[in-house]
Design a protein around this motif. Sequence first.
Motif, short mmCIF file in Angstrom:
data_model
loop_
_atom_site.label_atom_id
_atom_site.label_comp_id
_atom_site.label_asym_id
_atom_site.label_seq_id
_atom_site.Cartn_x
_atom_site.Cartn_y
_atom_site.Cartn_z
N ILE B 360 0.85 -1.20 0.00
CA ILE B 360 0.00 0.00 0.00
C ILE B 360 0.88 1.24 0.00
N ARG B 361 1.89 1.21 0.81
CA ARG B 361 2.80 2.36 0.88
C ARG B 361 3.41 2.64 -0.50
N ALA B 362 3.87 1.57 -1.14
CA ALA B 362 4.51 1.73 -2.44
C ALA B 362 3.52 2.29 -3.47
N ARG B 363 2.29 1.83 -3.40
CA ARG B 363 1.32 2.28 -4.40
C ARG B 363 0.82 3.69 -4.13
N LEU B 364 0.83 4.12 -2.89
CA LEU B 364 0.21 5.42 -2.58
C LEU B 364 1.19 6.55 -2.30
N LYS B 365 2.47 6.22 -2.19
CA LYS B 365 3.39 7.25 -1.69
C LYS B 365 3.58 8.43 -2.65
N ASP B 366 3.27 8.24 -3.92
CA ASP B 366 3.36 9.37 -4.85
C ASP B 366 2.08 10.21 -4.84
N HIS B 367 1.06 9.73 -4.17
CA HIS B 367 -0.23 10.43 -4.18
C HIS B 367 -0.56 11.07 -2.83
N TYR B 368 -0.01 10.52 -1.79
CA TYR B 368 -0.20 11.06 -0.43
C TYR B 368 1.18 11.16 0.20
N GLN B 369 1.33 12.09 1.14
CA GLN B 369 2.68 12.31 1.67
C GLN B 369 2.93 11.60 2.99
N LEU B 370 4.10 10.97 3.06
CA LEU B 370 4.51 10.34 4.32
C LEU B 370 5.15 11.41 5.19
N LYS B 371 4.77 11.51 6.44
CA LYS B 371 5.46 12.47 7.31
C LYS B 371 6.84 11.92 7.66
N TYR B 372 6.91 10.62 7.88
CA TYR B 372 8.20 10.01 8.23
C TYR B 372 8.53 8.96 7.17
N ASP B 373 9.75 9.04 6.65
CA ASP B 373 10.13 8.18 5.56
C ASP B 373 10.69 6.84 6.03
N SER B 374 10.82 6.67 7.34
CA SER B 374 11.42 5.43 7.87
C SER B 374 10.58 4.22 7.46
N PRO B 375 11.22 3.04 7.38
CA PRO B 375 10.52 1.86 6.86
C PRO B 375 9.27 1.50 7.68
N SER B 376 8.23 1.08 6.98
CA SER B 376 6.98 0.71 7.64
C SER B 376 6.96 -0.78 7.94
N LEU B 377 6.27 -1.14 8.99
CA LEU B 377 5.99 -2.56 9.21
C LEU B 377 4.53 -2.82 8.80
N HIS B 378 3.65 -2.94 9.80
CA HIS B 378 2.29 -3.41 9.50
C HIS B 378 1.33 -2.32 9.07
N GLU B 379 1.72 -1.05 9.20
CA GLU B 379 0.81 0.03 8.82
C GLU B 379 1.61 1.19 8.28
#
Lengths: 129, 482, 448
Positions: B360-379
């Motif tokens: 989900i992160r990979a598919r949405l990261k160009d459309h919504y902004q991550l406040k923290y770029d550190s690697p995600s686990l379950h969410e």
Amino acid sequence: MIHQPENLKYTREHEWLSMDGLTAYVGLTSYAAEQLGDIVHIDLPQPQDEFAKEESFGTVESVKSVSDAYMPVTAKILLINDKLAENPGMINEDPYGDGWIIQIEIKDPAEVENLMSFEQYQTYLSEEH
Amino acid sequence: MSENTVYQKSKKGRMGYSFDTYEVDHMTSTDFLPENLVRKTEARLPELSEFDVVRHYTRLSKKNYSIDTHFYPLGSCTMKYNPRINEETAAQKGFSQTHPMQYQYTVQGNLCLIYELGEALKQITGMDGVSLQPCAGAHGELTGLLMIRACLTDRGNPRKKIITPDSAHGTNPASAAMCGYGIVSIKTGEDGFIDPAEVQRVMNEDCAGIMITNPSTLGIFEKNIKKIADIVHAKGGLVYMDGANLNAVVGQISMADLGVDCLHINLHKTFSTPHGGGGPGAGPVVVNNVLEPYLPVPVISKDKYGRYFADYNREKTIGRMRVFLGNFAILVRAYTYIRELGLDGIKKVSKMAVLNANYIRARLKDHYQLKYDSPSLHEVVFSDATLKGTNVKTIDVAKRIIDYGFHPPTVYFPIIVPGAIMIEPTETESKETIDDFCDAMIKIAAEIKNNPEKIIRAPETTCISRLDEVKAVKEPVLRERF
Amino acid sequence: MRYIPHTPQDIKDMLKTIGLDSVDDLFKSIPSELKLKADLKVPPPLAEVELKQLMAEMAERNINLTEGINFIGAGAYYHYVPSVIAALIQRGEFLTAYTPYQPEVSQGTLQSIFEFQTMMSELTGMEVANASHYDLSTACAEALMMAQRINSKKKALVARSLHPQYREVIKTYFQNQNLNIIEIPFAKNGAIDLDFIYDNLDDDVSAVMVQSPNFFGVVEDMIAVGKKVKEKPALFINVTAESLAYSVLTSPGEAGADIAVGEGMSLGLGPNYGGPYLGIFATQQKYIRSMPGRLVGQTTDKNGERGYVLTFATREQHIRREKATSNICTNQSLCALMCSIYLSLMGPEGLKKLALLNMHRLRRLEELIKIKNSAALTFNAPKFNETVIELTVPAKEAVIHLLKDRIFSGVDLATYYPELDKHLLVCTTEMVSGLDVEVFVEKLARYL
């Protein structure tokens, strides 16, 4: 009673203070009221209670938030705005008039001088956001 | 369209239950009790036939989204599939029709289940002791903090405060307050991690320890957790871990290795018991040897003959956390789930949960902004940065998602991410479902720019549109008026 | 693993989108020294057939209440649960829904809670009831905390005839709080010692907590208690463990209670070895902002349609954090739903009749005990569906002996009340017939 925003003193926590000798009215700025949204409840102290500068003297609630209201200067409460208990939304409608919150007796007038002027507060708002 | 209430459907003289009343048909309360003990005004309850009742509640159920019917990407809630066999095992008469005050040798099956589930949870977390009494995560927190306080009191000073990061769930400070502790809030670092230097700065002999959620509410593994635990321990404090996000790491790590002294586990998250519209859940607590003596009584143990018994003989216990032994019917479901999964299943759970979230992160990261770029686990947690300059708010995006047939993600939490949108898919959702969800999110991202009015009006597909929550507080109606 | 849908191809495709080579790479953010070195000692997975067998065997190691005659109550009352309840709550839309934070897609749960709040408000005779607590023991502790929040006083009078385990829970909750808990003794007839309340109720008392029917089944004169408490600033907390009794006894509202807490398990939940149960929590309108727990309110949408939302959320932990009215973050929604369905089926008439039937059975039991004269009734105050009988031997021995005939004869009180060392707490619900009562008394007499 309408307080002219241009003539008031301001805190970083978005309270205003209108001084007349050693007594003063305190309320929330229109900016604060707007940020909170519809105010639905307010908890206020009792007359004669004393508070230090920057101490919380009550809380203001919208549907999904609670904010402390801070005393701009060291003071004793003289009056609270009883009408707010019935209609706290007055703070949204008329923050500088009927939406005033408390009337206080200032302990140390020198503290007032450290508050922001209208211009300084406008600058502060534009810098903060 | 609104549904009439069960009271509006009531008609005097109807009844939906049959039983033999001939023995008392001509009797009244005062045949048994003196007048002054008898109720004067009758409680008004609805009167319906059995079928009326079935139809009413079935119709109400249709007004809910649920996991069974919709994808529920609620961050921090772990809304995974709730297996049906768990319902069946818990409903067995042998379990459901047993009384908590039965003589203990007549309920060896129940005690065995509690014992074995406890052993499994100890094993899964690497801890030494367990209590299955707590009814929910927050109840588990309170249990854990009471144990920490009792332990520190034994060492001579209960201390005054406890450290919680600003990303913590609200229950953490609330539980601490119930335990008599003040809060020292520390800021999450720029990179989304808790900075050990910050812990070092505030940790002192006044601090009972730290409450830390790991993985954090940002979905990030606190890589410095061991270091942080060492700092806290060096100053004589203890480490409480909020295990709300255990699903991300179950089978991958041992909490004991992290330096954790105590954590709670939400059985209604990681171990698949149903949320039921907000409960009942269960929040067992596991502890290491330092805190084991303080566990609530009774502790379920096994004697040398292999018989299970409730052990009350524990000198240092904090006491009882609730009546009887816990939300037993929930424990049966969780135990069934663990036995179904086994070791391989448990490891696969965290792997696929993390895979889904990162997809989900990979598919949405160009459309919504991550406040923290550190690697995600379950969410994964997005901010409202992409909404800047529009009149669309996070809440509008959440409501618009409903129109696409999904439950909204968690929004505005954690509070350190402005306008947070927090998405947790869990392992039980398929790639197809997640793709559909991501497609919808991407379409909404376009709508934010091209058709913001559409978003602000949402939802348009539900039985009711946005409700006036200000009115609900200003003119409270908390029960039906007749 | 049948609950996980990923095919090897799915995993490959998803990893490609993410830009990683393997699933293990997803966990790179966990320092390698913290990763598990050895596998967990968890048993291997089971297929559904084996799993079902295993769980059936475990359940069969118990003797359940349907296999015998049950006289155990003591906070977990064995009443009949109509089949409709299980059928309705097993609907996925109720069972698998989350907390109704998004009202547009949760009107089913929200309306059912609103209806529950109405029914609880009616049963207790109080103005407002919340969406429920974990159970009555924790609700008792929360009620005392609420009272302190309202009047900041440092003493509480709590009945010794309050369920002993509830008293233990209160003690646990308050171990770090400044509240001096004074126990109100019970009088010779089993009812509360009113004189003790008169003598000890001063201006420093935060709350007076009394259970009715009390732990011994005795119905208290709550109007008398309420009247006395009203003379002082203290709050009156009315506790009801057997909620069936609400239908016939003086309601907490009628008794002038400020807070009413109850255990709803009697109303459609079943024993379930002690949980999940249902904490009922009600109060008067003026105390809403001090009340813990979730509340649902009615409002309208922009088209004027009636709808329901979670409301007064600023009391709760997710907004007020350490200043919240409680750390509670949930209610027992599904249990509340079971209770609502039960009450909708029963209606006022059904509930009252059932209460009468329960009292009728107890009257029969007490009559027979008197006739047999081998055991004695300990308390002579009026009771609901439970009573204490004094045996000639330690109660535990009788309990074990009667189990041979599959009679669950009650609760041995020696553990909780040292002075009641040969006493048995016995409960009669509609689940025992008149004949069952006769058999029990006969077997007991023969043993003594």
